[in-house]
Design a protein around this motif. Structure first.
Motif, short mmCIF file in Angstrom:
data_model
loop_
_atom_site.label_atom_id
_atom_site.label_comp_id
_atom_site.label_asym_id
_atom_site.label_seq_id
_atom_site.Cartn_x
_atom_site.Cartn_y
_atom_site.Cartn_z
N ASP A 271 -40.77 7.20 39.15
CA ASP A 271 -40.92 8.15 38.05
C ASP A 271 -40.70 9.59 38.49
O ASP A 271 -40.12 10.39 37.75
CB ASP A 271 -42.32 8.01 37.43
CG ASP A 271 -42.44 6.78 36.54
OD1 ASP A 271 -41.40 6.15 36.28
OD2 ASP A 271 -43.55 6.45 36.12
N GLU A 272 -41.14 9.92 39.70
CA GLU A 272 -41.00 11.32 40.14
C GLU A 272 -39.55 11.73 40.35
O GLU A 272 -39.23 12.91 40.40
CB GLU A 272 -41.81 11.56 41.42
CG GLU A 272 -41.39 10.70 42.59
CD GLU A 272 -42.19 9.42 42.69
OE1 GLU A 272 -42.24 8.85 43.79
OE2 GLU A 272 -42.77 9.01 41.67
N LEU A 273 -38.64 10.74 40.46
CA LEU A 273 -37.22 11.05 40.66
C LEU A 273 -36.40 10.90 39.38
O LEU A 273 -35.21 11.23 39.37
CB LEU A 273 -36.63 10.12 41.73
CG LEU A 273 -37.23 10.24 43.14
CD1 LEU A 273 -36.56 9.26 44.08
CD2 LEU A 273 -37.10 11.66 43.66
N ARG A 274 -37.00 10.42 38.32
CA ARG A 274 -36.26 10.21 37.08
C ARG A 274 -35.96 11.55 36.40
O ARG A 274 -36.73 12.51 36.48
CB ARG A 274 -37.06 9.31 36.13
CG ARG A 274 -37.18 7.86 36.61
CD ARG A 274 -38.02 7.04 35.67
NE ARG A 274 -37.41 6.99 34.33
CZ ARG A 274 -37.99 6.41 33.28
NH1 ARG A 274 -39.20 5.86 33.42
NH2 ARG A 274 -37.38 6.38 32.11
N SER A 275 -34.83 11.62 35.72
CA SER A 275 -34.41 12.83 35.00
C SER A 275 -33.99 12.45 33.59
O SER A 275 -33.91 11.26 33.25
CB SER A 275 -33.26 13.53 35.74
OG SER A 275 -32.16 12.65 35.87
N ILE A 291 -45.94 17.75 24.65
CA ILE A 291 -44.76 16.90 24.81
C ILE A 291 -43.55 17.79 25.07
O ILE A 291 -43.34 18.79 24.36
CB ILE A 291 -44.52 16.02 23.57
CG1 ILE A 291 -45.64 14.98 23.44
CG2 ILE A 291 -43.16 15.32 23.64
CD1 ILE A 291 -45.54 14.12 22.20
N GLY A 292 -42.79 17.45 26.08
CA GLY A 292 -41.60 18.21 26.43
C GLY A 292 -40.49 17.31 26.91
O GLY A 292 -40.67 16.09 27.08
N SER A 293 -39.35 17.88 27.16
CA SER A 293 -38.19 17.14 27.68
C SER A 293 -37.57 17.94 28.82
O SER A 293 -37.71 19.17 28.88
CB SER A 293 -37.16 16.89 26.59
OG SER A 293 -36.59 18.12 26.14
N THR A 294 -36.88 17.27 29.70
CA THR A 294 -36.22 17.94 30.81
C THR A 294 -35.06 17.11 31.31
O THR A 294 -35.10 15.87 31.27
CB THR A 294 -37.20 18.21 31.97
OG1 THR A 294 -36.51 18.87 33.03
CG2 THR A 294 -37.79 16.90 32.50
N CYS A 295 -34.02 17.78 31.77
CA CYS A 295 -32.91 17.11 32.44
C CYS A 295 -33.09 17.12 33.96
O CYS A 295 -32.28 16.56 34.68
CB CYS A 295 -31.59 17.78 32.07
SG CYS A 295 -31.08 17.51 30.35
N GLN A 296 -34.14 17.81 34.43
CA GLN A 296 -34.44 17.85 35.85
C GLN A 296 -35.25 16.61 36.25
O GLN A 296 -35.67 15.82 35.40
CB GLN A 296 -35.24 19.11 36.17
CG GLN A 296 -34.55 20.40 35.81
CD GLN A 296 -35.41 21.61 36.12
OE1 GLN A 296 -35.26 22.24 37.16
NE2 GLN A 296 -36.32 21.93 35.21
N GLY A 297 -35.46 16.46 37.54
CA GLY A 297 -36.32 15.39 38.02
C GLY A 297 -37.76 15.63 37.58
O GLY A 297 -38.20 16.78 37.43
#
Length: 381
Positions: A271-275, A291-297
């Motif tokens: 999970d910590e590496l998922r983007s 609740i948020g979203s991100t394209c980063q890891g």
């Protein structure tokens, strides 16, 4: 961009490849990373470069008279059979990671790709070739796919039959085979006959070329749920074309429930590496949530919310604004990595924001979110 910069980017894209196997991380040290879109192109460039050198340096005693390659299959013509053996030995001594095998003609016939090529009295003839492992199974007429996919399965094989058969006898035999093949896979006979007649009419009685204003094609990827979806696509396409006649709208049906999705065979990324994820922050001291979203890891984004580097675990020199951190500091509530969980994901950037808005709309995260949506939603109850 300079050549060294371009080379550095290519190297980063195809060589710095990491993967998990049995929960152990590995780095690929030889070859191009598997699954990379650049891999086929680079492999072809590599072979084009070397095969030209190998042919130029080949001893004339057994140099092929004719050489053509498609990806990793080659078709060659020699003066004598022993020349082919010598050339094979020559090729296999050129590179330690490349090893060729050879199949020779049998009774004047040789299979190459989808072709069976025969030599008869100095004349080459071609017909469709199928491997002995061919099972006779194709896309079933009762498959849960749009009708045009099934029609395209017919027209594709008709196109191949016509263009790869060098005689009308071969073409007729192939059409008889296809008629039986589609019948076995559940297709109505009249559907095959209609498409066959339509295809042959297009070949032998082409319509006059009509000139029209070119329209820009716009594609939409949409879920497929059966015939109702097809009617919806047709209605939407017609309505949008009336509003925007300068565009050609095409809806591409997709089904996420593939066999691969039901039987995953790759190690799950931690999970910590998922983007490209939707995540939720839940305060452990109160019922506040975000609740948020991100394209980063995931680890990078959580570190930004905490104001701590995910690499060194030290405070960041430049701290970005964070609603969860503001809440934690205002109420003196601790904020930890375990307060963040992944609740959804999407590989598409636009879909990611729509998903975030849907989760905010559904879960209503206690007004910590400054905005009640990532993108505006028009939802009726």
């Amino acid at each position: 961009m300079t050549r060294p910069e371009f080379k550095s980017l290519i190297t980063l894209a195809v060589k710095e490849s990491f993967f998990l196997f049995d929960k152990i991380p590995y780095m690929q040290v030889d070859g191009v990373s598997m699954g990379s879109p650049l891999a086929p192109t680079l492999a072809n460039i590599f072979l084009c470069h070397h095969e030209q050198q190998w042919l130029d340096n080949c001893p004339p005693e057994f140099k092929p008279l004719y050489f053509r390659r498609y990806v990793d299959d080659t078709f060659l013509v020699f003066n004598k059979l022993d020349h082919a053996t010598l050339f094979l030995q020559y090729l296999n001594n050129q590179h330690p990671n490349i090893m060729f095998t050879m199949d020779g003609a049998v009774d004047g016939s040789l299979s190459f790709l989808d072709l069976n090529i025969s030599l008869d009295h100095g004349t080459l003839s071609t017909e469709i070739f199928r491997k002995p492992t061919f099972s006779g199974l194709g896309i079933s007429f009762f498959s849960h796919v749009p009708l045009n996919f099934k029609v395209n399965a017919i027209t594709t094989l008709l196109h191949r039959a016509y263009h790869l058969s060098s005689s009308y006898i071969s073409l007729s035999a192939e059409l008889d085979f296809l008629r039986k093949f589609f019948s076995i896979n559940g297709y109505p006979v009249h559907l095959f006959e209609t498409q066959c007649k339509k295809f042959l009419s297009y070949i032998y009685r082409p319509k006059p070329v009509s000139f029209d204003v070119l329209r820009r094609k716009v594609y939409f990827s949409v879920p497929y749920y059966g015939r109702e979806s097809e009617r919806l696509y047709s209605s939407l396409s017609s309505s949008l074309s009336d509003l925007y006649p300068q565009f050609y709208f095409k809806f591409v049906p997709t089904n996420p429930f593939t066999i691969g999705s039901l039987f995953p065979y790759k190690d799950r990324v931690p999970d910590e590496l998922r983007s490209k994820i939707i995540y939720q922050f839940s305060c452990e001291s109160c019922n506040a949530s975000y609740i948020g979203s991100t394209c980063q890891g995931m680890s990078v984004r959580v570190g930004q919310h905490r104001g701590i580097s995910h690499r060194t675990n030290r405070p960041l020199a430049t701290v970005m604004h964070s609603v969860p951190r503001d809440h934690a500091e205002e109420h003196n509530h601790p904020i930890n990595t375990k307060n963040f969980t992944i609740i959804n994901s999407s590989s598409n950037y636009d879909d990611l924001h729509i998903l975030e808005s849907l989760h905010i709309q559904r879960d209503k995260p206690n007004l910590i979110n400054v905005r009640l949506y990532a993108v505006p939603l028009f939802i009726t109850n």
